[in-house]
Motif scaffolding. Structure first.
Motif, PDB file in Angstrom:
ATOM      1  N   LEU A 176     -15.364   7.937  11.661  1.00  0.00           N
ATOM      2  CA  LEU A 176     -15.221   9.061  10.752  1.00  0.00           C
ATOM      3  C   LEU A 176     -14.456   8.710   9.483  1.00  0.00           C
ATOM      4  N   THR A 177     -13.488   7.822   9.582  1.00  0.00           N
ATOM      5  CA  THR A 177     -12.715   7.475   8.396  1.00  0.00           C
ATOM      6  C   THR A 177     -13.129   6.090   7.933  1.00  0.00           C
ATOM      7  N   LYS A 178     -13.551   5.999   6.681  1.00  0.00           N
ATOM      8  CA  LYS A 178     -13.958   4.713   6.122  1.00  0.00           C
ATOM      9  C   LYS A 178     -13.061   4.415   4.915  1.00  0.00           C
ATOM     10  N   PRO A 179     -12.457   3.250   4.893  1.00  0.00           N
ATOM     11  CA  PRO A 179     -11.581   2.931   3.764  1.00  0.00           C
ATOM     12  C   PRO A 179     -12.398   2.701   2.493  1.00  0.00           C
ATOM     13  N   ASP A 180     -11.807   3.052   1.384  1.00  0.00           N
ATOM     14  CA  ASP A 180     -12.436   2.818   0.089  1.00  0.00           C
ATOM     15  C   ASP A 180     -12.207   1.350  -0.276  1.00  0.00           C
ATOM     16  N   ARG A 181     -13.268   0.586  -0.305  1.00  0.00           N
ATOM     17  CA  ARG A 181     -13.157  -0.851  -0.542  1.00  0.00           C
ATOM     18  C   ARG A 181     -12.736  -1.162  -1.992  1.00  0.00           C
ATOM     19  N   ARG A 182     -13.030  -0.264  -2.908  1.00  0.00           N
ATOM     20  CA  ARG A 182     -12.725  -0.512  -4.319  1.00  0.00           C
ATOM     21  C   ARG A 182     -11.305  -0.099  -4.704  1.00  0.00           C
ATOM     22  N   ALA A 183     -10.639   0.687  -3.851  1.00  0.00           N
ATOM     23  CA  ALA A 183      -9.303   1.178  -4.187  1.00  0.00           C
ATOM     24  C   ALA A 183      -8.289   0.040  -4.120  1.00  0.00           C
ATOM     25  N   ALA A 184      -7.320   0.073  -5.011  1.00  0.00           N
ATOM     26  CA  ALA A 184      -6.259  -0.943  -5.021  1.00  0.00           C
ATOM     27  C   ALA A 184      -5.287  -0.663  -3.884  1.00  0.00           C
ATOM     28  N   PRO A 185      -4.799  -1.713  -3.206  1.00  0.00           N
ATOM     29  CA  PRO A 185      -3.842  -1.482  -2.114  1.00  0.00           C
ATOM     30  C   PRO A 185      -2.511  -0.969  -2.662  1.00  0.00           C
ATOM     31  N   SER A 186      -1.773  -0.244  -1.825  1.00  0.00           N
ATOM     32  CA  SER A 186      -0.470   0.293  -2.227  1.00  0.00           C
ATOM     33  C   SER A 186       0.515  -0.848  -2.422  1.00  0.00           C
ATOM     34  N   PRO A 187       1.382  -0.759  -3.429  1.00  0.00           N
ATOM     35  CA  PRO A 187       2.356  -1.835  -3.644  1.00  0.00           C
ATOM     36  C   PRO A 187       3.460  -1.787  -2.590  1.00  0.00           C
ATOM     37  N   ASP A 188       3.958  -2.946  -2.199  1.00  0.00           N
ATOM     38  CA  ASP A 188       5.049  -3.057  -1.225  1.00  0.00           C
ATOM     39  C   ASP A 188       6.372  -3.026  -1.987  1.00  0.00           C
ATOM     40  N   LEU A 189       6.921  -1.819  -2.162  1.00  0.00           N
ATOM     41  CA  LEU A 189       8.141  -1.656  -2.956  1.00  0.00           C
ATOM     42  C   LEU A 189       9.387  -2.147  -2.240  1.00  0.00           C
ATOM     43  N   VAL A 190       9.360  -2.199  -0.916  1.00  0.00           N
ATOM     44  CA  VAL A 190      10.531  -2.613  -0.143  1.00  0.00           C
ATOM     45  C   VAL A 190      10.535  -4.131   0.036  1.00  0.00           C
ATOM     46  N   GLY A 191       9.387  -4.758  -0.112  1.00  0.00           N
ATOM     47  CA  GLY A 191       9.314  -6.211   0.042  1.00  0.00           C
ATOM     48  C   GLY A 191       9.499  -6.656   1.479  1.00  0.00           C
ATOM     49  N   ARG A 192       9.100  -5.823   2.433  1.00  0.00           N
ATOM     50  CA  ARG A 192       9.193  -6.096   3.879  1.00  0.00           C
ATOM     51  C   ARG A 192      10.628  -6.316   4.353  1.00  0.00           C
ATOM     52  N   ASP A 193      11.602  -5.905   3.567  1.00  0.00           N
ATOM     53  CA  ASP A 193      13.005  -6.013   3.957  1.00  0.00           C
ATOM     54  C   ASP A 193      13.500  -4.609   4.284  1.00  0.00           C
ATOM     55  N   PHE A 194      13.636  -4.294   5.585  1.00  0.00           N
ATOM     56  CA  PHE A 194      13.971  -2.946   6.018  1.00  0.00           C
ATOM     57  C   PHE A 194      15.460  -2.763   6.297  1.00  0.00           C
ATOM     58  N   THR A 195      16.267  -3.760   6.040  1.00  0.00           N
ATOM     59  CA  THR A 195      17.709  -3.627   6.258  1.00  0.00           C
ATOM     60  C   THR A 195      18.333  -2.916   5.058  1.00  0.00           C
ATOM     61  N   ALA A 196      19.286  -2.049   5.331  1.00  0.00           N
ATOM     62  CA  ALA A 196      19.942  -1.284   4.266  1.00  0.00           C
ATOM     63  C   ALA A 196      21.450  -1.400   4.425  1.00  0.00           C
ATOM     64  N   THR A 197      22.161  -1.380   3.296  1.00  0.00           N
ATOM     65  CA  THR A 197      23.621  -1.477   3.342  1.00  0.00           C
ATOM     66  C   THR A 197      24.250  -0.171   3.782  1.00  0.00           C
ATOM     67  N   GLU A 198      23.640   0.960   3.426  1.00  0.00           N
ATOM     68  CA  GLU A 198      24.159   2.263   3.847  1.00  0.00           C
ATOM     69  C   GLU A 198      22.976   3.193   4.118  1.00  0.00           C
ATOM     70  N   PRO A 199      23.205   4.225   4.937  1.00  0.00           N
ATOM     71  CA  PRO A 199      22.113   5.132   5.274  1.00  0.00           C
ATOM     72  C   PRO A 199      21.589   5.870   4.045  1.00  0.00           C
ATOM     73  N   GLY A 200      20.274   6.071   4.007  1.00  0.00           N
ATOM     74  CA  GLY A 200      19.656   6.858   2.964  1.00  0.00           C
ATOM     75  C   GLY A 200      19.278   6.063   1.726  1.00  0.00           C
ATOM     76  N   THR A 201      19.460   4.743   1.719  1.00  0.00           N
ATOM     77  CA  THR A 201      19.107   3.969   0.527  1.00  0.00           C
ATOM     78  C   THR A 201      17.659   3.484   0.559  1.00  0.00           C
ATOM     79  N   LYS A 202      17.128   3.185   1.740  1.00  0.00           N
ATOM     80  CA  LYS A 202      15.730   2.766   1.863  1.00  0.00           C
ATOM     81  C   LYS A 202      15.027   3.720   2.821  1.00  0.00           C
ATOM     82  N   LEU A 203      14.108   4.497   2.307  1.00  0.00           N
ATOM     83  CA  LEU A 203      13.363   5.432   3.117  1.00  0.00           C
ATOM     84  C   LEU A 203      11.908   4.976   3.143  1.00  0.00           C
ATOM     85  N   VAL A 204      11.382   4.744   4.326  1.00  0.00           N
ATOM     86  CA  VAL A 204       9.985   4.310   4.467  1.00  0.00           C
ATOM     87  C   VAL A 204       9.270   5.255   5.413  1.00  0.00           C
ATOM     88  N   SER A 205       7.950   5.293   5.290  1.00  0.00           N
ATOM     89  CA  SER A 205       7.169   6.140   6.198  1.00  0.00           C
ATOM     90  C   SER A 205       5.811   5.496   6.397  1.00  0.00           C
TER      91      SER A 205
END
Length: 122
Positions: free
Chosen positions: A89-118
């Motif tokens: 039922l769900t087909k990905p749009d092949r022409r759409a640009a992928p979302s940018p990785d703003l966190v850079g795969r680094d999920f560690t944070a110095t204090e709570p609430g600085t890096k929010l991911v979903s």
């Protein structure tokens, strides 16, 4: 003397003897039921599973539980098939640009609430 040697009660032995004819009758009834299940299964071109076979048996006047039909079908290797084509039922749009990785795969944070991911999962 035999009951004492086998360490069983006399009443248990006689209860077993009384149950033997009932067990034979139950086995005979189940064989008749399996034959009827096979007939319904062949009439449906091997497509019906336990829920539909149960409904067909009930239409024929049998009072039967779906779980019993499931057990008998499993024991006698009777399986329904699906003829429907699987649809994705769900087909990905092949022409759409992928979302940018703003966190850079680094999920560690110095204090709570600085890096929010979903993640959105369907």
């Amino acid at each position: 003397m035999l009951c004492r040697a086998l360490k069983i009660s006399r009443s248990g032995y006689y209860a077993y003897l009384a149950a033997c004819p009932n067990a034979a009758a139950t086995a005979r009834e189940e064989e008749e039921l399996v034959a009827e299940i096979r007939q319904i299964h062949e009439e449906s071109r091997r497509a019906y599973g336990a829920p539909r076979i149960t409904a067909a048996l009930r239409r024929r006047g049998r009072r039967i539980n779906r779980k019993r039909v499931e057990r008998l079908m499993r024991e006698h290797d009777i399986r329904g098939i699906t003829r429907r084509k699987r649809r994705n039922l769900t087909k990905p749009d092949r022409r759409a640009a992928p979302s940018p990785d703003l966190v850079g795969r680094d999920f560690t944070a110095t204090e709570p609430g600085t890096k929010l991911v979903s993640d959105i999962t369907y």
